[in-house]
Design a protein around this motif. Structure first.
Motif, short mmCIF file in Angstrom:
data_model
loop_
_atom_site.label_atom_id
_atom_site.label_comp_id
_atom_site.label_asym_id
_atom_site.label_seq_id
_atom_site.Cartn_x
_atom_site.Cartn_y
_atom_site.Cartn_z
N ASP A 234 -88.60 34.82 -50.06
CA ASP A 234 -88.68 33.46 -49.53
C ASP A 234 -87.61 33.13 -48.50
O ASP A 234 -87.57 32.00 -48.01
CB ASP A 234 -88.62 32.43 -50.67
CG ASP A 234 -87.33 32.50 -51.48
OD1 ASP A 234 -86.39 33.19 -51.04
OD2 ASP A 234 -87.27 31.85 -52.54
N GLY A 235 -86.72 34.07 -48.18
CA GLY A 235 -85.75 33.81 -47.13
C GLY A 235 -84.46 33.16 -47.57
O GLY A 235 -83.59 32.92 -46.74
N ARG A 236 -84.31 32.86 -48.86
CA ARG A 236 -83.07 32.21 -49.29
C ARG A 236 -81.88 33.16 -49.25
O ARG A 236 -80.75 32.73 -49.06
CB ARG A 236 -83.24 31.68 -50.71
CG ARG A 236 -84.10 30.43 -50.80
CD ARG A 236 -84.04 29.87 -52.20
NE ARG A 236 -85.38 29.67 -52.72
CZ ARG A 236 -85.63 29.08 -53.88
NH1 ARG A 236 -84.63 28.67 -54.63
NH2 ARG A 236 -86.85 28.92 -54.30
N LEU A 237 -82.13 34.44 -49.50
CA LEU A 237 -81.07 35.45 -49.49
C LEU A 237 -81.48 36.60 -48.59
O LEU A 237 -82.67 36.81 -48.32
CB LEU A 237 -80.82 35.97 -50.92
CG LEU A 237 -80.25 34.95 -51.91
CD1 LEU A 237 -80.25 35.53 -53.32
CD2 LEU A 237 -78.85 34.53 -51.51
N PRO A 238 -80.52 37.39 -48.09
CA PRO A 238 -80.88 38.55 -47.27
C PRO A 238 -81.77 39.52 -48.04
O PRO A 238 -81.69 39.62 -49.27
CB PRO A 238 -79.51 39.18 -46.96
CG PRO A 238 -78.54 38.07 -47.09
CD PRO A 238 -79.06 37.20 -48.19
N ALA A 239 -82.64 40.20 -47.32
CA ALA A 239 -83.53 41.19 -47.92
C ALA A 239 -83.32 42.53 -47.23
O ALA A 239 -82.79 42.61 -46.12
CB ALA A 239 -84.98 40.75 -47.79
N ALA A 240 -83.77 43.60 -47.90
CA ALA A 240 -83.64 44.95 -47.34
C ALA A 240 -84.68 45.13 -46.23
O ALA A 240 -85.83 45.47 -46.49
CB ALA A 240 -83.84 45.98 -48.45
N GLY A 241 -84.25 44.92 -45.00
CA GLY A 241 -85.19 44.94 -43.89
C GLY A 241 -85.68 46.32 -43.52
O GLY A 241 -86.67 46.45 -42.80
N TRP A 242 -85.02 47.37 -44.02
CA TRP A 242 -85.37 48.74 -43.62
C TRP A 242 -86.45 49.35 -44.51
O TRP A 242 -86.93 50.44 -44.24
CB TRP A 242 -84.13 49.63 -43.65
CG TRP A 242 -83.45 49.65 -45.00
CD1 TRP A 242 -83.71 50.50 -46.04
CD2 TRP A 242 -82.45 48.77 -45.45
NE1 TRP A 242 -82.92 50.21 -47.11
CE2 TRP A 242 -82.11 49.13 -46.78
CE3 TRP A 242 -81.78 47.68 -44.87
CZ2 TRP A 242 -81.16 48.46 -47.53
CZ3 TRP A 242 -80.83 47.02 -45.62
CH2 TRP A 242 -80.52 47.41 -46.93
#
Length: 355
Positions: free
Chosen positions: A62-70
């Motif tokens: 949901d965008g509240r915290l950073p996510a593993a973009g890789w």
């Protein structure tokens, strides 16, 4: 921000040409950066609000915290449409309250603007007074928690009793206001510290302005261990003792000096004020300013090295634009040699306006 057409406030070019609420929403469909909450009114009396920003549709989080973009598990899939963003068209309440999603400020607005209230806002002067309101909604909810407590230290007990009699107004000459605002800042931090890694505490307490009231009025195991009500009461008194100590050390209430503490003195700091002589020439102030981060007249002091608030404010009368009033500070000229460099600062400090 690197998307085509995302230059800051580029969408304002279309917004400035809008003649109606529907045209405002049409223009905001092209607004990309920065994220804004736009409130609009028509001369007919119609009102509305629309959030506008280039907001990604996220998959898997949901965008509240950073996510593993890789990993490929949290990719963006296009952009949200305008109707998917927060908006209100002809709200049934008959008014709109917007204050950067700050719960305390919005609830104070609602308490004043609600149709059932005895104190209706019906004129430019009423709106102006509301903009400069310094009643602390948080304090109305939190100070009653002191009623069934008792502090062991005499000076802390005296502070507790004074808070119960205090009028909840954050004014510059109130010792109790300084005690309360200092206590609120400390109790928020003490509440969070056992639950977060140390490096996250500063950022969390600076931005999490809506969590304190429910955390203390409805204590739970989210924030407290063991007997949650007892742990809450102990925290309240521990933070009050720390607030009293801090204000005493700063020449506050116990020393008989000006309240100081968390009540802000505001300086309009000029970019060229890099030496003591330059600061005397270019800076304007200091001015004592009532209110704090969670009053309608908002001065944010959560960063110790900065004060953030409205240097410009206005009340616009859509039925008669010439009745509109404003204030601006510190002046209308950027030239230090001009008589208009700082001539509006005293009006701003006195909360007075000009046509």
């Amino acid at each position: 921000g690197a998307e085509p057409g995302a230059a800051g406030e580029l969408g304002a070019l279309a917004l400035d040409r809008a003649d109606s609420g529907s045209e405002i929403r049409e223009a905001l469909a092209h607004w990309k950066m920065p994220a804004v909450d736009v409130i609009y009114a028509e001369q007919s009396g119609a009102i509305g609000s629309q959030g506008a920003a280039l907001v990604p549709v996220r998959r898997g989080w949901d965008g509240r915290l950073p996510a593993a973009g890789w990993t490929g598990d949290s990719k963006w899939e296009g952009w949200r449409a305008l109707d998917d963003l927060p908006h209100a068209d002809e709200p049934t309440a008959g008014y709109l309250a917007s204050a950067n999603q700050n719960r305390a400020r919005i609830e104070r607005l609602r308490a004043t603007l609600a149709p059932a209230t005895e104190r209706r806002v019906s004129s430019v002067d009423d709106s102006w007074r509301l903009q400069h309101d310094v009643l602390a909604w948080n304090a109305d909810r939190l100070v009653p928690l002191f009623a069934r407590l008792r502090a062991e230290r005499d000076d802390v007990e005296q502070a507790r009793q004074r808070l119960l009699e205090w009028n909840r107004q954050i004014t510059v000459d109130s010792i109790d206001a300084a005690t309360y605002v200092t206590w609120e800042r400390l109790v928020r931090r003490m509440l969070v510290e056992p639950r977060l890694p140390g490096e996250l505490v500063d950022e969390f307490v600076m931005w999490a302005n809506n969590m304190l009231v429910p955390a203390l009025t409805e204590p739970s195991r989210r924030w407290f261990d063991g007997d949650v009500s007892k742990a809450r009461d102990q925290l309240i008194l521990r933070a009050l003792a720390a607030a009293v100590d801090l204000l005493q050390a700063g020449g506050g209430p116990a020393a008989g000096g000006r309240p100081g503490g968390e009540i802000r003195e505001v300086i309009f700091s000029h970019p060229l004020g890099v030496t003591e002589a330059a600061r005397r020439r270019f800076n304007v102030g200091p001015f004592a300013r009532p209110g704090y981060a969670d009053t309608l007249l908002s001065i944010s002091g959560r960063r110790p090295d900065a004060s953030v608030g409205a240097s410009f404010s206005a009340v616009f009368d859509a039925a008669d634009w010439d009745r509109s009033i404003a204030q601006n500070a510190p002046g209308q000229s950027e030239s230090r040699a001009s008589a208009h460099f700082a001539d509006l600062a005293k009006l701003w400090t006195a909360q007075e306006s000009f046509p």
